[in-house]
Structure formats: C-alpha cells, structure tokens
Design an enzyme around this catalytic site. Structure first.
Site, PDB file in Angstrom:
ATOM      1  N   ASP A  14      13.849 -28.668 -45.617  1.00  0.00           N
ATOM      2  CA  ASP A  14      12.603 -29.635 -44.990  1.00  0.00           C
ATOM      3  C   ASP A  14      12.335 -30.124 -46.640  1.00  0.00           C
ATOM      4  OD1 ASP A  14       9.828 -30.566 -44.478  1.00  0.00           O
ATOM      5  OD2 ASP A  14      10.536 -29.651 -42.696  1.00  0.00           O
ATOM      6  N   ASP A  28      15.462 -33.481 -49.568  1.00  0.00           N
ATOM      7  CA  ASP A  28      15.719 -34.714 -48.922  1.00  0.00           C
ATOM      8  C   ASP A  28      16.767 -35.000 -48.585  1.00  0.00           C
ATOM      9  OD1 ASP A  28      15.569 -37.360 -47.895  1.00  0.00           O
ATOM     10  OD2 ASP A  28      14.154 -38.115 -49.650  1.00  0.00           O
ATOM     11  N   TYR A  51      11.429 -46.140 -35.121  1.00  0.00           N
ATOM     12  CA  TYR A  51      11.757 -44.723 -34.392  1.00  0.00           C
ATOM     13  C   TYR A  51      12.646 -44.698 -32.899  1.00  0.00           C
ATOM     14  CZ  TYR A  51      10.716 -40.244 -32.255  1.00  0.00           C
ATOM     15  OH  TYR A  51      10.880 -38.849 -31.937  1.00  0.00           O
ATOM     16  N   LYS A  62      16.367 -43.140 -32.898  1.00  0.00           N
ATOM     17  CA  LYS A  62      16.676 -42.292 -31.949  1.00  0.00           C
ATOM     18  C   LYS A  62      17.856 -42.473 -31.128  1.00  0.00           C
ATOM     19  CE  LYS A  62      14.077 -38.641 -33.330  1.00  0.00           C
ATOM     20  NZ  LYS A  62      14.474 -37.608 -33.852  1.00  0.00           N
TER      21      LYS A  62
END
Length: 251
Positions: free
Chosen positions: A38, A59, A155, A159
């Site tokens: 993370d 990252d 977003y 996705k």
C-alpha cells in the site's frame, strides 16, 4: 466447501484498509503467507501487525516498483501463488464536471487502478509460469461495467479498462495454469472515501440507494473478500476471465 491456502504465498495490494485489508485478513485466516502492499506506509504496517502479514510500503504505479516488489517477495518466500490487486479508488474525484478534470487528475486514477495491475501481472507472470500455477484477482467495480454516478469519468474509464485487462490476461495466461478473474463490488462503506461519499448522498439519497439493492442492505468488505477467496481457491481452477458482480443484486 472448505477453502484453504496452506503453503500458498499471496500478495494483496491496497491492503492498508477496506476491501484489501479484508481480503488479506481472510487469506491469513485460511492459512496463506500474506504480503501486503500500500502507498500508506503507516496504515499497511498497522494492518500487517494486526493480522500477521508482511507489509510493503510502495507506490506501484511504475514497472520498476512493481518488479522490485515481486522480486523481493520471491527472494524471501520462494514464489508467488496468489495476487490480488485491490488498490485504486476515486482519489476524491466524485461529482465533478468533465471540464474540471485535469490531465493529472485523469492520469493519477489510471496509475492507481490500471497501471499498477498491469505492471504487477507483468512482473508476476514469469514466476507463475515457471510454477505452472497462479491465481490473479482484480477488484474492479460496478462502475467498470456500466454508467453509475455522475462525475466519476476517470474512475469509470479506469475500471472499464481493468475489466478488459482482466479478460485479456485470462486468455494469455490460461495455458500456463494461471487464472485471472475480477470481483466488481457494489457500494461498500469500507474506507474514509466511501464513507464521505455515503454521507454526501444525504438521508433521501441513502434511502434510494438501499432500496435499489435487492437485499436491501449495503455490502461489507467481507462480502467482497469472500468472492475474492473463491476465485483464488483450488475450487475455482476452471474459472477464468470472469467478472463477478457482488452488489446485492443491484446490477
């Protein structure tokens, strides 16, 4: 049906909180040796300490970072069997008109949601091919299957791209014993960002959302983890290239 992961090595990204944490916790409880990744160094360390896993603060938006992480895990654990990419999110980009989205805004969403998934799969593929075994699960979204909310242009696009990547990798990796599937969650109040989004709807908007769900409840991070664990299991060995909507029937 009992799902166990004894002697399996797993990596879960986006594991500092929310869905990633729930998946990692379920894997540990099912016997896997789990590595967590993370960008939130403090959060991933806390999660690792809580559930008994190994944290990696990184990252993953570059091939170098993804490759280094996979190499570190393989050097320490000998292999990598299970890969779950749960990192991503809206990064605060909700309810904004398209004119307000800068190039940087667009690219940061793709870096988190798509680029990292590609670079991780790219780095993990040789390890899994050599073993003749692997399970890859991406956490996509209902927004990656159909329009859902106004103002999530980057977003939703990212996705959709993640779903396409999942299906393509399933085709390419299938002959080597590697399955690739995706879980597409509905609305889950699993982290501060989703909680802010939930509060922004107000009482009436919240009521409408819940009433649009067949089960008349929001999902939990554990609901998503259960679906991910099935895709990761031995029992799902002849399932690949699939996207499972876990949204209480809303889709």
């Amino acid at each position: 049906m009992q799902i166990r992961f004894d002697d399996r090595i797993a990596l879960v990204t986006g594991a500092a909180q929310g869905i990633g944490r729930a998946i990692a916790s379920a894997l540990v409880a099912s016997g896997a040796t789990v590595h967590l990744a993370d960008i939130d160094a403090e959060g991933v360390a806390a999660t690792a300490a809580d559930i008994g896993a190994t944290p990696h603060a990184v990252d993953l938006g570059t091939p170098e970072a993804a490759g280094a992480l996979i190499a570190e895990i393989v050097a320490g654990s000998g292999t990598l069997d299970l890969l779950v990419h749960a990192a991503g999110g809206v990064r605060g980009q909700v309810g904004r008109p398209i004119e307000a989205i800068s190039e940087a805004d667009w690219r940061v969403i793709f870096a988190a949601n798509v680029d990292a998934a590609f670079f991780l799969a790219q780095a993990a593929a040789p390890v899994m091919r050599q073993a003749g075994y692997g399970r890859i699960v991406t956490i996509s979204s209902g927004a990656g299957l159909r329009p859902s909310l106004t103002g999530i242009q980057a977003y939703s696009s990212a996705k959709h791209a993640l779903v396409g990547l999942t299906k393509q990798l399933a085709w390419e990796f299938g002959p080597q014993g590697i399955t690739v599937n995706s879980v597409a969650p509905g609305f889950v109040r699993s982290n501060p960002a989703s909680e802010r989004q939930w509060q922004s709807y107000g009482p009436e908007g919240q009521k409408r959302l819940v009433e649009s769900i067949h089960t008349r409840r929001l999902g939990t991070a554990e609901d998503i983890a259960n679906a991910a664990l099935f895709f990761l299991s031995e029992q799902a060995g002849w399932i690949t290239g699939q996207v499972l909507s876990v949204d209480g029937g809303r889709s």
